[in-house]
Design a protein around this motif. Structure first.
Motif, PDB file in Angstrom:
ATOM      1  N   MET A   1      55.866  83.295  32.979  1.00  0.00           N
ATOM      2  CA  MET A   1      56.402  84.249  34.126  1.00  0.00           C
ATOM      3  C   MET A   1      56.275  83.594  35.635  1.00  0.00           C
ATOM      4  O   MET A   1      55.153  83.387  35.934  1.00  0.00           O
ATOM      5  N   SER A   8      60.255  92.358  32.132  1.00  0.00           N
ATOM      6  CA  SER A   8      59.919  92.085  30.769  1.00  0.00           C
ATOM      7  C   SER A   8      61.197  91.855  29.739  1.00  0.00           C
ATOM      8  O   SER A   8      62.209  92.288  30.151  1.00  0.00           O
ATOM      9  N   SER A  11      60.357  89.914  22.427  1.00  0.00           N
ATOM     10  CA  SER A  11      60.151  88.571  22.469  1.00  0.00           C
ATOM     11  C   SER A  11      61.067  87.500  21.863  1.00  0.00           C
ATOM     12  O   SER A  11      61.517  86.358  22.433  1.00  0.00           O
ATOM     13  N   GLU A  12      62.375  88.127  21.322  1.00  0.00           N
ATOM     14  CA  GLU A  12      63.324  87.059  20.932  1.00  0.00           C
ATOM     15  C   GLU A  12      64.451  86.706  22.074  1.00  0.00           C
ATOM     16  O   GLU A  12      65.284  86.128  21.914  1.00  0.00           O
ATOM     17  N   GLU A  14      63.468  85.659  25.336  1.00  0.00           N
ATOM     18  CA  GLU A  14      62.796  84.914  26.128  1.00  0.00           C
ATOM     19  C   GLU A  14      63.900  83.918  26.615  1.00  0.00           C
ATOM     20  O   GLU A  14      63.596  83.413  27.833  1.00  0.00           O
ATOM     21  N   ARG A  17      65.145  85.372  29.884  1.00  0.00           N
ATOM     22  CA  ARG A  17      63.914  85.017  30.972  1.00  0.00           C
ATOM     23  C   ARG A  17      64.223  83.779  31.643  1.00  0.00           C
ATOM     24  O   ARG A  17      64.245  83.488  32.829  1.00  0.00           O
ATOM     25  N   GLU A  18      64.389  82.622  30.765  1.00  0.00           N
ATOM     26  CA  GLU A  18      64.310  81.366  31.268  1.00  0.00           C
ATOM     27  C   GLU A  18      65.828  81.177  31.840  1.00  0.00           C
ATOM     28  O   GLU A  18      65.701  80.275  33.189  1.00  0.00           O
TER      29      GLU A  18
END
Length: 350
Positions: A1, A8, A11-12, A14, A17-18
């Motif tokens: 992060m 948040s 998990s799948e 991510e 987020r990127e």
């Protein structure tokens, strides 16, 4: 992060987020948030950057941003809630509720589906637009662009005021009054406490307001109002934040606006919801100058229905992928940022 992005993701997701982090790394974004629900679960809840131009206030989980037309479906919901409880009839004339409205052929359904024939009001003074009573009177005094129901064109500034007058005449409530009963962090007309949570709007380029008005045709230029309406001192000012111009001055968190879509089944009875998000007006939109499908408050594109706001905020649901998403920003520019978030969420769901 990264330090600039917080929150948040499941998990799948991510990759979302990127993609969000890249908006800040590239300089495309200075302050924004994105949230997404899938399967009834909040799977993306991210925010980053700064809430002010001086970069003294980090964006927080509860930072509010003005989302412009992305709030139109929320304004529509205020009327649809009163349709659901029997106090407004979709096919009644607008004039049955708004007594000063002089066009008897225009119905509540026409108003919700951008077919009422009043996409632009004969007013160029910003103060008059921000005064709900004066702006409603200006709309009522404006000649029709087309006979109600015979054409379609997004009612860029007039939409929420027309709906607000219908609601006021039927129940005595404002759009903001009804939206507050939804229990979501989405607002028309902020309290002083909520005003303190607002992000400070900035333009991506100095000429951004003027560029929004030119090159889209005469109706577009008239419907969006003067460029001064998009000036930072206006959209960061007390009349914009504290008043109700429900076509454009919705303030929301990404989480609140995404939750609006994720909980639609709780907000309306299923038969009315199905009618509301189904196609109502399909054809060439005279304002947008392109083919469009409008529902009773949303724009639809095959499985997706939602609304983008001038400046880059966007929110909607996609039936085929089964998600709801909202992206809110303080940096008024293009929709490439929200499009990147939709793409990243769909990539995660494939």
């Amino acid at each position: 992060m990264t330090d600039i992005v917080r929150g948040s993701v499941a998990s799948e997701f991510e990759g979302v987020r990127e993609a969000f982090e890249e908006l800040f790394a590239s300089g495309a974004e200075t302050g924004a948030a994105v949230a997404a629900y899938a399967g009834g679960t909040l799977v993306v809840d991210l925010w980053g950057g700064w809430a002010d131009a001086a970069r003294t206030r980090p964006w927080q989980a509860d930072t509010l941003s003005t989302v412009f037309s992305a709030g139109k479906p929320v304004a529509a919901m205020a009327v649809l809630r009163r349709v659901a409880d029997g106090r407004i009839d979709l096919d009644a004339p607008i004039a049955a509720y708004w007594k000063a409205f002089p066009h008897p052929a225009a119905t509540v359904r026409h108003a919700l589906a951008h077919q009422a024939g009043l996409p632009a009001a004969a007013v160029t003074d910003v103060a008059e637009i921000l005064d709900g009573t004066r702006f409603a009177a200006a709309i009522a005094a404006t000649p029709l662009e087309w006979e109600p129901g015979t054409a379609v064109g997004e009612h860029a500034l007039t939409y929420g005021t027309i709906l607000g007058e219908i609601l006021r005449g039927a129940t005595g409530e404002t759009v903001g009054d009804v939206v507050r009963t939804l229990g979501l962090d989405v607002h028309f007309g902020l309290s002083p406490v909520d005003i303190d949570r607002c992000a400070e709007v900035e333009h991506a380029t100095p000429d951004w307001p003027e560029r929004q008005l030119h090159g889209h045709g005469d109706l577009w230029a008239r419907a969006l109002g003067p460029a001064a309406l998009l000036a930072t001192d206006v959209v960061n000012g007390p009349l914009w934040r504290g008043g109700e111009l429900p076509a454009v001055n919705c303030h929301a968190t990404a989480r609140g606006l995404a939750a609006f879509y994720a909980t639609l089944a709780d907000l309306l009875p299923q038969p009315l919801l199905a009618e509301a998000i189904g196609p109502q007006a399909v054809g060439f939109d005279l304002l947008l100058q392109e083919d469009a499908t409008w529902t009773l408050g949303w724009r639809r594109d095959e499985a997706w229905f939602g609304m983008g706001g001038i400046g880059g905020s966007s929110a909607g649901s996609d039936d085929s992928f089964g998600y709801s998403l909202a992206y809110v920003t303080r940096r008024l520019g293009d929709h490439d940022r929200s499009n990147a978030m939709y793409d990243a969420v769909e990539a995660a769901l494939r």
